[in-house]
Design a protein around this motif. Structure first.
Motif, PDB file in Angstrom:
ATOM      1  N   ALA A  29      -2.246  -6.733   9.932  1.00  0.00           N
ATOM      2  CA  ALA A  29      -2.716  -5.669   8.406  1.00  0.00           C
ATOM      3  C   ALA A  29      -3.001  -4.839   8.812  1.00  0.00           C
ATOM      4  O   ALA A  29      -3.123  -3.405   7.872  1.00  0.00           O
TER       5      ALA A  29
ATOM      6  N   ALA B 283      -7.199 -13.588  -1.339  1.00  0.00           N
ATOM      7  CA  ALA B 283      -6.774 -12.281  -1.733  1.00  0.00           C
ATOM      8  C   ALA B 283      -7.251 -11.807  -3.272  1.00  0.00           C
ATOM      9  O   ALA B 283      -7.076 -11.202  -3.911  1.00  0.00           O
TER      10      ALA B 283
ATOM     11  N   ASN C 285      -8.649  -8.370  -4.508  1.00  0.00           N
ATOM     12  CA  ASN C 285      -7.964  -7.954  -5.381  1.00  0.00           C
ATOM     13  C   ASN C 285      -8.917  -7.365  -7.111  1.00  0.00           C
ATOM     14  O   ASN C 285      -8.572  -6.132  -7.412  1.00  0.00           O
TER      15      ASN C 285
ATOM     16  N   SER D 237      -0.443 -16.472   3.647  1.00  0.00           N
ATOM     17  CA  SER D 237      -0.824 -14.944   3.597  1.00  0.00           C
ATOM     18  C   SER D 237      -1.814 -14.498   3.885  1.00  0.00           C
ATOM     19  O   SER D 237      -2.294 -13.409   3.108  1.00  0.00           O
TER      20      SER D 237
ATOM     21  N   THR E 295      -1.309 -12.104   6.058  1.00  0.00           N
ATOM     22  CA  THR E 295      -1.650 -10.381   6.221  1.00  0.00           C
ATOM     23  C   THR E 295      -1.993 -10.032   5.142  1.00  0.00           C
ATOM     24  O   THR E 295      -2.694  -9.108   5.218  1.00  0.00           O
ATOM     25  N   ASP E 296      -1.387 -10.556   3.628  1.00  0.00           N
ATOM     26  CA  ASP E 296      -1.995 -10.063   1.868  1.00  0.00           C
ATOM     27  C   ASP E 296      -3.431  -9.788   2.412  1.00  0.00           C
ATOM     28  O   ASP E 296      -3.963  -9.213   2.063  1.00  0.00           O
TER      29      ASP E 296
ATOM     30  N   ASN F 155      -5.063  -6.904   4.168  1.00  0.00           N
ATOM     31  CA  ASN F 155      -5.372  -6.102   3.824  1.00  0.00           C
ATOM     32  C   ASN F 155      -5.748  -5.865   2.302  1.00  0.00           C
ATOM     33  O   ASN F 155      -5.954  -4.507   2.501  1.00  0.00           O
TER      34      ASN F 155
ATOM     35  N   VAL G   3      -0.703  -5.672  -2.989  1.00  0.00           N
ATOM     36  CA  VAL G   3      -1.042  -7.614  -2.687  1.00  0.00           C
ATOM     37  C   VAL G   3      -0.491  -8.615  -3.684  1.00  0.00           C
ATOM     38  O   VAL G   3      -0.939  -7.820  -5.115  1.00  0.00           O
ATOM     39  N   HIS G   4       0.086  -9.812  -3.470  1.00  0.00           N
ATOM     40  CA  HIS G   4       0.401 -10.093  -4.727  1.00  0.00           C
ATOM     41  C   HIS G   4      -0.138 -11.714  -4.692  1.00  0.00           C
ATOM     42  O   HIS G   4       0.500 -12.660  -3.516  1.00  0.00           O
TER      43      HIS G   4
ATOM     44  N   ASP H  75       2.672 -17.185   8.478  1.00  0.00           N
ATOM     45  CA  ASP H  75       3.374 -15.985   7.235  1.00  0.00           C
ATOM     46  C   ASP H  75       4.456 -14.972   7.633  1.00  0.00           C
ATOM     47  O   ASP H  75       4.379 -15.261   9.095  1.00  0.00           O
TER      48      ASP H  75
END
Length: 927
Positions: A137, A216, A220, A298, A300-301, A304, A577-578, A691
Motif C-alpha cells: 500500500a 475498507a 471509504n 484485501s 492492501t486495499d 490504501n 478501493v472496492h 491478498d
C-alpha cells in the motif's frame, strides 16, 4: 561486571536494552534510557530477556541426515546438494525462506547469494505474513516502502486512531508512550477500531467494534463523508496528489449514508459519526494500524483506504500526522531494505524499477555468471510452499522461522516439506516443530550473541550487539552463508570477516546510482551517509533514522514534509478501493469467524519466551475465547475444553468466555506449537487465501466450527526438568499442554470419552516415570487422586487427577522443585503438605496478572476488597502495574468487577431490608 547497550529482539518497536554482563552471563536487563524508541521503558518480555538465555535446549552442533558432524562436513554437504539441485533441476528449483528475526547483515548476505549468485528469485520471508500488505500500500501510494511517521508523532497528535492493533499487548512500550502523552495533554483523543474489546481500549475515548473485514468500507465511507462536508484539503490534493476523483468514485459505489455504512460495519451510527467528525476536524491525526488490517485477502486495499483519507485531508508530512503501519517483528523493515521479499531485488529496488537489474548486477559484479540475477519476481511465502509441494522447488533453506506452525494450512506445509528432497534449517533451538523435516541442521547464534543492525517501525537503525559467545559450535548466519558461498565458488564476493563490512556494502548499494536512472526519482531508502564506518565506528553507531545522506547526515525523522513523494512525478496516488469481504466464507458446517493473534507475554512460536517461566503464567495454556451467548449455544462452560475444526485441521484449547468477544466469533493465540501442546497450531485452521497484490495470507478471517471436548478425566502432572519427558508420551490423551516452570515442567492432561475409562494410574506412572509413588491419596468414588514421587528426600513429580480449577498454588510446588534442583531435601512438615500443594494456611494467589512481579488474581482481589481500590493503591501494596504497565488494563477490570459486585450486593441488601420492613401478607387485614 559491565553494562552494555543492545536492542530488544521482539516486536518492531525496537527498544534499546541495557544488559548487565558478568563474564559469560547476562544477569539482568533494563531499558536503555538514552534510546529514542523507548527512553528506558521495557515490556515484560524485554525485561525477562536474560531469563531466556543459557545453553540448555540450544543447538550446538551441525547435523547431516540425523548425524552430528563437524562444520566442514555440514557446509560441504549444503554446497554439494545445492549445486546438484541446480545442475539437475535449474536455478529456480532452489529457494530460501527467511525471517524478521535475522539481522540486516544476515538478510543482506542471504539475498545476495540466492538472487545474485544462485540465480533464483525464490527468496521470501515470514514478514510476508505480517507486513506485506502495508508495504504494498505504501508503494502504491507513495512510490516507496516508506513509513512517513515517527514515534514522537504519536505523542504530538491531537487524535490517535488504532485500527486492528492491540497496542497494549503487542507493542506495549508505544502504548505507554501514548498513555503518558494523553495524561500530559487531556485534549488528545484516542479511537480504537477493532472487532474485539482489547486492553488498548483502556485509553480509548471512542471504541468502534466493527465487523471483521469491514475496514475498507469504513474508511471509504469516511472519505465520502469528508467530501460531503467540505473537509477535503483541495489545495493539498491539487498540488501533491493524483487519483482523488477515482478514489472518491469507488467509495461512492456503495451507499454512503451514515446508516448504511454503520450497518455494513455493524457499528453504532452515532459513534461512527463521532469518529468521522473527529478525524475530519483535526489536522494532526495519526492512524496506527497493524495485523488486524494487513492479514486479509484485501489487506492492501484496506491500507490504501486509510492512506487515502490522510492524503485527502492533508494529514501527512506534519508533526503528529500520518498513516503509521506498526511492524510486527524486530527487523521486518531491515529485511525489506536489503530485498528480503520475493518481489524485491535489493536496497528498495524492484524488478520493475528501470535499470535496477543491470545496476544491482554491476554492483555485485555478477556479470560473468550465467545466468545473472533473475528477471522476474519469485514465489511469495504461501506460493513457495505450494511450489515445494508440486516438486517445482527441490531444495529450500529455512532460517530462523517455523513455517509448519505459522503458515496457513500448516498440515499441508508439513506434508510438502516431508516430500522435499532437500530441507536445510538454520536454527538456534534443539527442539522445534520444523527440525524433524530437516536433512541438514545448522546451529545458529541467537540474541545476545548475534552482532549487527535492525530497523524498527519508525525507520530507525539500531545496533544489536553480540555480548556473549555462541554456545558450542553455533555460528552467525552471515558466516554460515558466506562459507557456503565460498564452497560454491563465490568466495571473493563473500569474503566478509566482520558484520561491519556487510553493513558498509549494504550502505554503499543504497546510494549506488541513486536517482540516476532514466525517468527515475531518487530512491528514498538511502543510508549512503553511513558508508566507510570502521569496526569501532560501527560498534558505536547510535540509533538513526533513514534516509541518512550527505544532505541529512543525522538522519530523517519524518518523510514527505515538502509534499514530494517517491513517484516519477513526485505526487502521491490515491487508490480506488472496492471493499471485499473475507475469502474464507462462513457456512453451516463452519459458522464461526476465526480471529488469530498474539497474547501479552508470548512471542511467535515461543522458542524464546517459552524459556522464561514467568512469561508462561499469564496465559499458560492454548485457549479459545468466545462470547457468553455462543458458549451457551454450544453448551460450553468457561475453563472447559473445546475443539475447533477449520480448513486444514483441528485446534484444542481451554475456553475463555468473554463479553469482549463479538457474538459469532472466536479468537485463538498464534503461539502454541507441537512442543507445547498436542493440537493448538492455529495455522492448521486457516485456508491459504492471500491478498492478490501483497501475497499476505488471510490470517484474521478463518471459518471454524466448535464443539465441547468432554473428557472423562483431567490431570495435572508436574515433573522435575531432568526427567526429560517427551510430549510423545501424551499422544494417547485427548488434550495436553506443557507449561515450563522454574525447575520443572507442568503438564495439563485430559482424556477418555466414557466415565469408566479412567487410566490405571499406578500402571501409568510406573510406565512413564522412573520414581515410584511415595505419597498417594485417592477417592475412587469421584475419580479424584493426588500423588507424589520423592527420591532421596527430593520431590521428583507431583500428580493431581481432577479439574484444573482445583489446583493449589503452583508457585509453592515450583519452589519445592527448585529446592530439589539445588540438592535440598524436604523436611517432614513439607512432605506432609505436598499433596495439599501449599503450606498450612497459605492462600492461593490465583492466575498471574502482573508478570513482572508475579502477582496473582486472587491476591489482587483480596487487596481490592481490603480497600486498595485504585491502580495506584494496588501498586503501592503489591507492586503490580509499576514496571512495564502491561497489566494495568486488567487491574482496572478487576477493580470494576469488584465495584459491580459491591453494587449488586448493596442492591440485594437494600431489597432484603425493604422486604423485611413490609408487612407480611398474613398480617394484612383486607376490608
Amino acid at each position: 561486571m559491565h553494562q552494555a547497550l543492545t536492542t530488544c529482539p521482539y516486536c518492531g518497536v525496537g527498544c534499546g536494552v541495557q544488559a548487565e554482563v558478568d563474564g559469560e552471563r547476562i544477569i539482568g536487563v533494563s531499558g536503555d534510557s538514552t534510546h529514542p524508541a523507548n527512553f528506558g521503558r521495557l515490556c515484560v518480555k524485554g525485561s525477562a530477556l536474560h531469563e531466556t538465555l543459557g545453553e540448555h535446549g540450544r543447538l550446538t552442533r551441525p547435523r547431516v541426515d540425523g548425524v552430528e558432524v563437524d562444520w566442514d562436513t555440514a557446509l560441504d554437504a549444503v554446497a554439494d546438494r545445492l549445486q546438484a539441485t541446480r545442475r539437475d533441476h535449474g536455478n529456480h528449483a532452489v529457494a530460501a525462506y527467511l525471517s524478521g528475526q535475522l539481522l540486516t547483515e544476515d538478510y543482506y548476505v542471504a539475498n545476495k547469494l540466492f538472487k545474485g549468485f544462485l540465480g533464483t528469485p525464490h527468496l521470501d520471508t515470514n514478514s510476508r505474513l505480517c507486513m506485506a500488505s502495508a508495504v504494498a500500500a505504501y508503494k502504491r501510494a507513495f512510490g516507496a516502502d516508506a513509513v512517513p511517521c515517527n514515534y514522537e508523532d504519536l505523542e504530538e497528535a491531537e487524535l490517535v486512531v488504532l485500527v486492528g492493533s492491540n497496542l497494549a499487548w503487542n507493542h506495549p512500550v508505544l502504548y505507554q508512550r501514548i498513555k503518558a502523552a494523553k495524561q500530559i495533554n487531556p485534549l488528545m483523543r484516542v479511537v480504537v477500531i477493532d472487532p474485539r474489546v482489547t486492553d488498548s481500549c483502556e485509553i480509548a475515548d471512542l471504541y468502534l467494534g466493527l465487523a471483521p473485514g469491514s475496514d475498507a468500507r469504513l474508511f471509504n465511507g469516511l472519505l465520502a463523508w469528508m467530501d460531503d462536508r467540505s473537509k477535503l484539503d483541495r489545495v493539498y490534493l491539487e498540488k501533491h496528489t493524483l487519483g482523488m476523483e477515482e478514489a472518491l468514485a469507488a467509495a461512492r459505489e456503495d451507499d454512503t449514508s451514515l446508516e448504511a455504512i454503520a450497518a455494513d460495519c455493524d457499528v453504532d451510527p452515532e459513534r461512527l459519526e463521532t469518529f468521522f467528525y473527529w478525524f475530519s476536524s483535526h489536522l494532526h491525526v495519526v492512524t496506527l494500524y497493524s495485523q488486524g488490517v494487513n492479514q486479509s485477502s484485501s489487506g492492501t486495499d484496506k491500507c490504501n483506504a486509510i492512506i487515502n483519507c490522510h492524503l485527502a485531508g492533508g494529514k501527512i508530512g506534519l508533526p503528529g500526522a500520518g498513516p503509521f503501519s506498526i511492524t510486527g517483528q524486530p527487523n521486518a523493515m531491515g529485511g525489506r531494505e536489503v530485498g528480503g521479499l520475493a518481489n524485491q531485488l535489493a536496497a528498495h529496488m524492484d524488478y520493475h524499477t528501470p535499470d535496477a537489474l543491470e545496476r544491482v548486477t554491476r554492483f555485485w559484479t555478477t556479470e560473468s555468471l550465467e545466468p545473472t540475477l533473475p528477471d522476474a519476481p519469485g514465489h511469495k511465502a504461501v506460493e513457495l510452499f505450494e511450489a515445494i509441494e508440486r516438486g517445482e522447488v527441490q531444495a529450500v533453506w529455512i532460517m530462523a522461522t517455523n513455517p509448519v506452525v505459522s503458515l496457513p494450512d500448516a498440515n499441508r506445509v508439513r506434508a510438502a516439506l516431508a516430500k522435499c528432497p532437500l530441507v536445510i534449517v538454520s536454527e538456534c533451538m534443539a527442539d522445534t516443530d520444523l527440525l524433524p523435516f530437516a536433512d541438514i541442521v545448522l546451529p545458529a547464534s541467537s540474541w545476545s550473541e548475534k552482532d549487527g543492525t535492525v530497523t524498527n517501525s519508525e525507520r530507525r537503525i539500531s545496533r544489536q550487539r553480540g555480548l556473549l559467545p555462541p554456545p558450542g559450535e553455533a555460528r552467525h548466519d552471515w558466516w554460515i552463508i558466506g562459507e557456503v558461498a565460498r564452497r560454491l565458488g563465490f568466495g571473493e564476493a563473500f569474503a566478509y570477516e566482520h558484520p561491519s563490512e556487510i553493513f558498509d556494502e549494504h550502505a554503499r548499494l543504497s546510494g549506488f546510482e541513486n536517482g540516476e536512472g532514466p525517468g527515475e526519482g531518487r530512491r528514498l531508502f538511502d543510508i549512503s551517509g553511513l558508508t566507510g564506518l570502521d569496526r569501532d565506528a560501527y560498534d558505536a553507531l547510535a540509533p538513526i533514522q533513514w534516509p541518512v545522506t550527505r544532505g541529512a547526515p543525522s538522519g530523517t525523522a519524518r518523510l514527505f514534509e515538502d509534499g514530494r513523494f517517491a513517484t516519477p512525478d513526485g505526487k502521491a496516488r490515491l487508490i480506488a478501493v472496492h471493499p471485499r469481504g473475507p475469502e474464507q466464507a462462513l457456512s453451516e458446517v463452519r459458522p464461526l469467524r476465526l480471529n488469530t493473534g498474539r497474547v501479552r507475554d508470548q512471542w511467535h512460536t515461543m522458542t524464546r519466551t517459552g524459556r522464561a517461566p514467568r512469561l508462561m503464567n499469564h496465559r499458560s495454556e492454548p485457549f479459545i475465547e468466545l462470547h457468553p451467548d455462543d458458549a451457551h449455544h454450544y453448551g460450553i462452560d468457561d475453563k472447559a475444553l473445546a475443539r475447533l475444526e477449520g480448513a486444514g485441521g483441528d485446534y484444542v484449547g481451554r475456553v475463555r468466555v468473554s463479553k469482549a468477544q463479538r457474538r459469532g466469533e472466536v479468537f485463538v493465540p498464534m503461539h502454541w506449537t507441537g512442543r507445547f501442546s498436542g493440537a493448538a497450531r492455529m495455522g492448521s485452521l486457516l485456508a491459504p487465501h492471500c491478498d492478490p497484490v501483497s501475497g499476505q495470507p488471510e490470517s484474521k478471517h478463518g471459518a471454524v466450527s466448535i464443539a465441547p471436548l468432554a473428557p472423562s478425566w483431567q490431570a495435572t502432572l508436574i515433573v522435575a526438568d531432568d526427567l526429560a519427558l517427551d510430549a510423545a508420551w501424551c499422544d494417547s490423551s485427548r488434550y495436553w499442554a506443557r507449561i515450563p516452570l522454574s525447575d520443572c515442567q507442568r503438564w495439563q492432561l485430559a482424556g477418555g470419552k466414557r466415565g469408566n475409562d479412567m487410566p490405571d494410574w499406578q500402571a501409568w506412572l510406573a510406565e512413564h516415570l522412573p520414581v515410584a509413588p511415595t505419597l498417594w491419596c485417592e477417592d475412587p468414588g469421584d475419580g479424584r487422586l493426588r500423588a507424589a514421587g520423592i527420591a532421596d528426600g527430593k520431590l521428583r513429580w507431583w500428580l493431581m487427577v481432577g479439574p484444573p480449577g482445583e489446583l493449589p498454588g503452583i508457585a509453592w510446588l515450583d519452589e519445592r522443585f527448585q529446592e530439589a534442583a539445588r540438592g535440598e531435601r524436604l523436611d517432614a512438615a513439607r512432605q506432609r503438605r505436598l499433596l495439599a500443594g501449599c503450606d498450612d494456611g497459605a492462600a492461593d494467589s490465583g492466575p498471574v496478572v502482573c508478570s513482572c512481579h508475579q502477582v496473582g488474581q486472587s491476591t489482587i482481589r483480596h487487596a481490592i476488597r481490603s480497600g486498595d481500590d485504585s491502580v495506584e493503591a494496588l501498586g503501592a501494596r503489591l507492586a503490580c502495574g509499576t514496571q512495564c504497565g502491561s497489566c494495568i488494563p486488567e487491574l482496572k477490570s478487576l477493580i470494576e468487577e469488584a465495584r459491580a459486585e459491591g453494587n449488586a450486593q448493596e442492591g440485594a441488601d437494600e431489597e432484603r431490608a425493604h422486604a423485611s420492613a413490609e408487612p407480611k401478607s398474613e398480617n394484612v387485614t383486607i376490608a
